[in-house]
Design a protein around this motif. Structure first.
Motif, PDB file in Angstrom:
ATOM      1  N   PHE A 229     -18.822   6.194 -11.413  1.00 22.06           N
ATOM      2  CA  PHE A 229     -17.530   5.529 -11.281  1.00 22.06           C
ATOM      3  C   PHE A 229     -16.933   5.259 -12.660  1.00 22.06           C
ATOM      4  O   PHE A 229     -15.741   5.469 -12.889  1.00 22.06           O
ATOM      5  N   ALA A 230     -17.778   4.825 -13.584  1.00 23.09           N
ATOM      6  CA  ALA A 230     -17.285   4.565 -14.933  1.00 23.09           C
ATOM      7  C   ALA A 230     -16.812   5.861 -15.593  1.00 23.09           C
ATOM      8  O   ALA A 230     -15.773   5.888 -16.260  1.00 23.09           O
ATOM      9  N   LEU A 231     -17.565   6.944 -15.382  1.00 20.18           N
ATOM     10  CA  LEU A 231     -17.165   8.230 -15.967  1.00 20.18           C
ATOM     11  C   LEU A 231     -15.811   8.674 -15.411  1.00 20.18           C
ATOM     12  O   LEU A 231     -14.911   9.065 -16.161  1.00 20.18           O
ATOM     13  N   GLY A 232     -15.665   8.582 -14.085  1.00 22.99           N
ATOM     14  CA  GLY A 232     -14.392   8.951 -13.475  1.00 22.99           C
ATOM     15  C   GLY A 232     -13.251   8.099 -14.004  1.00 22.99           C
ATOM     16  O   GLY A 232     -12.168   8.609 -14.305  1.00 22.99           O
ATOM     17  N   SER A 233     -13.516   6.792 -14.136  1.00 25.57           N
ATOM     18  CA  SER A 233     -12.478   5.905 -14.655  1.00 25.57           C
ATOM     19  C   SER A 233     -12.112   6.273 -16.087  1.00 25.57           C
ATOM     20  O   SER A 233     -10.929   6.293 -16.448  1.00 25.57           O
ATOM     21  N   ALA A 234     -13.119   6.577 -16.884  1.00 29.60           N
ATOM     22  CA  ALA A 234     -12.847   6.921 -18.277  1.00 29.60           C
ATOM     23  C   ALA A 234     -12.009   8.195 -18.355  1.00 29.60           C
ATOM     24  O   ALA A 234     -11.058   8.286 -19.139  1.00 29.60           O
TER      25      ALA A 234
ATOM     26  N   LEU B  73     -10.273  11.342 -10.527  1.00 30.77           N
ATOM     27  CA  LEU B  73     -10.361  11.061  -9.097  1.00 30.77           C
ATOM     28  C   LEU B  73     -11.370  11.978  -8.439  1.00 30.77           C
ATOM     29  O   LEU B  73     -12.143  11.562  -7.575  1.00 30.77           O
ATOM     30  N   GLY B  74     -11.353  13.254  -8.861  1.00 31.03           N
ATOM     31  CA  GLY B  74     -12.286  14.232  -8.305  1.00 31.03           C
ATOM     32  C   GLY B  74     -13.724  13.813  -8.528  1.00 31.03           C
ATOM     33  O   GLY B  74     -14.561  13.947  -7.632  1.00 31.03           O
ATOM     34  N   VAL B  75     -14.011  13.277  -9.710  1.00 28.71           N
ATOM     35  CA  VAL B  75     -15.375  12.818  -9.985  1.00 28.71           C
ATOM     36  C   VAL B  75     -15.753  11.716  -9.009  1.00 28.71           C
ATOM     37  O   VAL B  75     -16.813  11.754  -8.369  1.00 28.71           O
ATOM     38  N   ILE B  76     -14.846  10.739  -8.858  1.00 30.26           N
ATOM     39  CA  ILE B  76     -15.174   9.590  -8.016  1.00 30.26           C
ATOM     40  C   ILE B  76     -15.241   9.989  -6.544  1.00 30.26           C
ATOM     41  O   ILE B  76     -16.163   9.623  -5.825  1.00 30.26           O
TER      42      ILE B  76
ATOM     43  N   ILE C 143     -15.660   8.095  -2.407  1.00 30.04           N
ATOM     44  CA  ILE C 143     -14.883   6.862  -2.467  1.00 30.04           C
ATOM     45  C   ILE C 143     -13.448   7.258  -2.717  1.00 30.04           C
ATOM     46  O   ILE C 143     -13.169   7.957  -3.689  1.00 30.04           O
ATOM     47  N   ILE C 144     -12.563   6.867  -1.826  1.00 32.57           N
ATOM     48  CA  ILE C 144     -11.154   7.151  -2.043  1.00 32.57           C
ATOM     49  C   ILE C 144     -10.566   5.985  -2.808  1.00 32.57           C
ATOM     50  O   ILE C 144     -10.376   4.908  -2.263  1.00 32.57           O
ATOM     51  N   ASN C 145     -10.318   6.191  -4.079  1.00 36.69           N
ATOM     52  CA  ASN C 145      -9.846   5.121  -4.943  1.00 36.69           C
ATOM     53  C   ASN C 145      -8.325   5.130  -4.977  1.00 36.69           C
ATOM     54  O   ASN C 145      -7.712   5.851  -5.750  1.00 36.69           O
ATOM     55  N   LEU C 146      -7.717   4.305  -4.129  1.00 36.29           N
ATOM     56  CA  LEU C 146      -6.252   4.296  -4.079  1.00 36.29           C
ATOM     57  C   LEU C 146      -5.641   3.608  -5.291  1.00 36.29           C
ATOM     58  O   LEU C 146      -4.441   3.641  -5.474  1.00 36.29           O
ATOM     59  N   ALA C 147      -6.463   2.981  -6.120  1.00 39.58           N
ATOM     60  CA  ALA C 147      -5.940   2.399  -7.350  1.00 39.58           C
ATOM     61  C   ALA C 147      -5.945   3.423  -8.481  1.00 39.58           C
ATOM     62  O   ALA C 147      -5.725   3.076  -9.634  1.00 39.58           O
ATOM     63  N   HIS C 148      -6.201   4.687  -8.146  1.00 36.62           N
ATOM     64  CA  HIS C 148      -6.268   5.732  -9.162  1.00 36.62           C
ATOM     65  C   HIS C 148      -5.007   5.760 -10.024  1.00 36.62           C
ATOM     66  O   HIS C 148      -5.079   5.855 -11.250  1.00 36.62           O
ATOM     67  N   GLY C 149      -3.849   5.689  -9.373  1.00 39.16           N
ATOM     68  CA  GLY C 149      -2.585   5.714 -10.109  1.00 39.16           C
ATOM     69  C   GLY C 149      -2.515   4.581 -11.121  1.00 39.16           C
ATOM     70  O   GLY C 149      -2.015   4.746 -12.234  1.00 39.16           O
TER      71      GLY C 149
END
Lengths: 288, 346
Positions: A190-195, A25-28, A34-40
């Protein structure tokens, strides 16, 4: 003495868990605001990837360390291409859209797999702390969290890619003038943060279990850690995790896990009131 | 200018009339089951108005309006079990969430944290309340003679009664009048607030906080008051909701509930009062339909609706329809500017 040892170990595991939860999340957020509320739910997908792969006979280490980050990283890439990129600069709309994504993912996974799925049990055994027993897997989590923090720091600080990413973060127009394509950097980030999030989900799957709504329990903790950390998100996430991990674990030991979490969240809200820019908004400002 | 004021009064009168017609007409159209359904829709509409007011007009992005909703529901339940008479319980169910909103708002607005942080802090507070109320099982968590009941919630909460007569509770048919009456009252209140000097300053701050500040208004205070009013209204909605099912549980605090409130407003239309009401009824109806089938999980559809509206119709249905109607019926001079759709953006 043994008890102090055990408490210390538990605190370390709590800190490591927070680092794992928050780093992606920190990366993104740190790079792209971008506040990614789908992080969980990204964490949940990581956990599911590990659980499903392991149940289909893949070695558990391979499913945790390779399958989960790969699956969620690719998923993140798709999400960025399909709708996040239309919403850059519209922070509230991004929050809303990712919240919709979060609900949709919970619903999708529930529809596909039902409300429970066979989880994975923690590999490795235990080790003795005096009269008590600590789990080796906890130690492994600590090592992973340290490696991820260190690796990310090194990536951003020492490589050419890291330099370009940091430059784009600071001034996208200037970076574009120098021949970098900010949209591609955002996509990669975004891909890195997701990974990273997927990796964390996979690693935490044996500890937290796997259920469609497991992400809900994590999302507030992750956000509050990232916001508490502030702009220099690698250092910040590390520092905030340390602070909140200690508070959480001590409060949990004194009362119940629920009030441990409440203590964590309350102290985080107070921290944001005192330091609206997060810890690294005031201290260690020159770090990454 | 005079024309604008006159059309404002006309639309207000039309809305009020429509509300009263529905209030007294629907009991003749629906059977008791249908009326009960409408009662919960109306409770949700009150909740949607609270979010529509603070977000659409105050520009405050609260991701935790369900915190005040749940608090209102629990306050009513605890108070009515202890007091016997529901009148004081209703007052408390409005006052306590409002006070909590004031405390939280002081923390956020006087801390001058940015919009996104307001969202995350309200979200966090909702998660805290959800966790706390979830863990209140057992005898230890009993307020007076009202056990909080943990995850299972509080069943058989006494219904509203005629003020001063605890032995004369409202039946479900009468509850409808109480709910619809509350919705009309809240609507009238908010129209009044928005037409007042205070409401104009609130909207001015939404449009340009710095400029409003330079003109001598303190945005922190105005935001705080807006947020507090919204908290009180959400508390009233929680009280109505508890009355509808004589039941309140920690799911009132859940993130899914918060998401629904935001969807009500977003689908209906930001910066309108009618939009949130219609959005609440439409989405709540949809959720009821989804709940009746087993194939697809409800969250999936709600989530897809939310994504779809953010990407495709970010200003909501009511402003879009209003613009279309205006274009059809109000002649704009050729080459003149068409009505701007983005007016309602926060």
């Amino acid at each position: 003495m043994d008890l102090i040892g055990l408490t210390g170990f538990n605190i370390l595991v709590a800190i490591a868990t927070l680092v794992l939860l928050a780093l992606g999340l920190g990366v993104i957020y740190g790079m792209m605001r971008i506040i990614n509320l789908a992080h969980g739910e990204f964490l949940m997908l990581g956990a599911y990837a590990t659980a499903l792969a392991t149940n289909h006979g893949v070695n558990i280490w391979i499913s945790m360390l390779i399958v989960s980050p790969l699956v969620v990283g690719i998923f993140g890439l798709l999400v960025e291409r399909l709708f996040i990129r239309f919403l850059y600069g519209r922070m509230i709309d991004t929050m809303l859209a990712t919240w919709g994504l979060s609900l949709a993912l919970i619903g999708l996974v529930t529809t596909l797999f039902g409300t429970t799925v066979q989880g994975v049990s923690a590999p490795l055994g235990g080790f003795a702390i005096g009269r008590y027993q600590g789990s080796l897997y906890g130690l492994f989590l600590v090592a992973c969290a340290a490696a991820m923090l260190g690796g990310l720091y090194a990536l951003l600080r020492t490589t050419r890619f890291g330099l370009i990413v940091r430059a784009t973060m600071q001034n996208p127009n200037m970076a574009a003038a120098l021949g970098v394509s900010p949209p591609r950097i955002y996509m990669a980030t975004f891909a890195l943060g997701s990974a990273l999030t997927g990796l964390a989900g996979g690693l935490l799957a044996p500890v937290s279990g796997t259920a469609p709504n497991m992400g809900v329990a994590f999302v507030a903790k992750s956000f509050i850690t990232v916001l508490g950390g502030g702009a220099a998100f690698v250092t910040g996430t590390g520092l905030a995790s340390t602070l909140f991990g200690i508070i959480d674990e001590i409060a949990t030991e004194r009362t119940t896990p629920v009030f441990g979490e409440v203590a964590l969240l309350l102290s985080a809200v107070i921290l944001i009131r005192v330091l609206p820019q997060g810890i690294t908004g005031r201290f260690f400002r020159r770090s990454t | 200018m005079a024309g604008a004021i006159a059309s404002g009064w006309a639309s207000f009168a039309a809305m009020l009339l429509a509300g009263l017609v529905l209030m007294f007409g629907l009991p003749h159209v629906f059977d008791l089951f249908g009326l009960l359904q409408m009662t919960v829709f109306v409770a949700m509409a009150v909740l949607a108005l609270s979010q529509g007011f603070i977000w659409g007009y105050g520009g405050i992005m609260s991701f935790g309006q369900s915190a005040f909703f749940g608090l209102g529901g629990y306050t009513y339940a605890v108070a009515v079990m202890n007091l016997g008479d529901s009148t004081g319980a209703v007052a408390l169910a409005i006052a306590l969430p409002a006070a909590f909103a004031a405390l939280l708002g002081y923390f956020m607005f006087y801390g001058r944290i940015s919009d996104a942080y307001v969202g995350v802090v309200t979200l966090t507070v909702t998660v805290i309340l959800f966790n706390v109320f979830n863990s209140t099982a057992g005898d230890w968590y009993t307020i007076g003679n009202a056990p909080l009941g943990g995850f299972n919630g509080m069943p058989s909460v006494p219904p509203l009664n005629i003020p001063g007569h605890p032995d004369e509770p409202l039946d479900p048919g009468q509850l409808w009048y109480a709910a619809m009456g509350s919705l009309i009252l809240v609507y009238v209140l908010l129209r009044g607030v928005l037409a007042s000097r205070f409401g104009r300053v609130v909207v001015a701050i939404r449009e340009n906080e710095t400029r409003a500040m330079l003109l001598g208004y303190d945005p922190r205070l105005y935001k705080l008051l807006t947020f507090t009013l919204g908290g009180g209204i959400a508390g009233l909605a929680g009280c109505l909701f508890t009355n509808w099912g004589s039941f309140i549980s920690p799911t009132a605090f859940s993130l899914a509930q918060s998401a629904q409130i935001i969807i009500f407003v977003l689908v209906g239309g930001l910066g309108t009062l009618l939009g949130p009401i219609l959005g609440a009824v439409a989405i709540q109806y949809m959720v009821t339909l989804i709940g009746a089938q087993q194939k697809v999980d409800g969250n999936l559809i709600v989530g897809v609706v939310l994504i779809g509206f953010v990407l495709l119709v970010p200003q909501g249905v009511v402003p879009v329809v209003r613009n279309v109607l205006q274009r059809l019926f109000v002649r704009t001079p050729r080459g003149g500017t068409a009505p701007v759709a983005s007016e309602a953006r926060p």
